[in-house]
Design a protein around this motif. Structure first.
Motif, short mmCIF file in Angstrom:
data_model
loop_
_atom_site.label_atom_id
_atom_site.label_comp_id
_atom_site.label_asym_id
_atom_site.label_seq_id
_atom_site.Cartn_x
_atom_site.Cartn_y
_atom_site.Cartn_z
N THR A 9 0.44 -1.25 -0.08
CA THR A 9 -0.19 -0.17 -0.12
C THR A 9 0.95 1.21 -0.10
O THR A 9 0.48 2.23 0.01
N ASP A 10 1.94 0.87 0.15
CA ASP A 10 3.01 2.20 0.36
C ASP A 10 3.70 2.52 -1.31
O ASP A 10 2.69 2.24 -2.83
N ASP A 11 4.12 3.52 -1.51
CA ASP A 11 5.19 3.28 -3.03
C ASP A 11 5.44 3.43 -3.80
O ASP A 11 6.35 3.47 -5.23
N THR A 12 5.59 2.26 -3.34
CA THR A 12 6.45 1.09 -3.95
C THR A 12 6.02 0.39 -5.46
O THR A 12 4.23 -0.09 -5.47
N LEU A 13 6.71 0.48 -6.54
CA LEU A 13 6.11 -0.46 -7.48
C LEU A 13 7.02 -1.92 -7.89
O LEU A 13 7.86 -2.30 -7.69
N HIS A 34 2.15 -2.64 -13.84
CA HIS A 34 2.39 -1.07 -14.01
C HIS A 34 3.71 -0.85 -15.17
O HIS A 34 5.10 -1.69 -15.38
N TRP A 39 -0.19 2.65 -14.51
CA TRP A 39 -1.20 1.08 -13.97
C TRP A 39 -2.19 0.86 -15.41
O TRP A 39 -2.70 1.67 -15.56
N LYS A 51 -7.95 5.40 -9.06
CA LYS A 51 -6.25 5.24 -8.40
C LYS A 51 -6.29 3.46 -8.25
O LYS A 51 -6.96 3.50 -8.00
N LYS A 53 -5.51 1.10 -5.09
CA LYS A 53 -5.25 1.22 -3.89
C LYS A 53 -3.69 0.88 -3.01
O LYS A 53 -2.67 0.99 -1.93
#
Length: 63
Positions: A9-13, A34, A39, A51, A53
């Protein structure tokens, strides 16, 4: 066999173009990836205004 799905849930892809489970802010869950810029759902259409989540690696399944 049980598998635990860990939602990120963090900004890690995920790795670029790796197919993962995604959950949109509206609650829709499906496969996606991604592409390095945005995405996309598994059919390659852009997620659009929804978005993302959270995302999670796909389960391994039965061995």
């Amino acid at each position: 066999m049980k598998e635990t799905i860990t939602w990120i849930t963090d900004d890690t892809l995920p790795d670029s173009e790796a197919t993962v489970l995604v959950q949109s802010a509206s609650g829709d869950i499906g496969e996606g990836f991604h592409d390095g810029e945005c995405w996309r759902w598994a059919n390659a259409s852009k997620v659009g205004s929804a978005k993302i989540k959270a995302w999670a690696d796909l389960p391994e399944g039965v061995k």
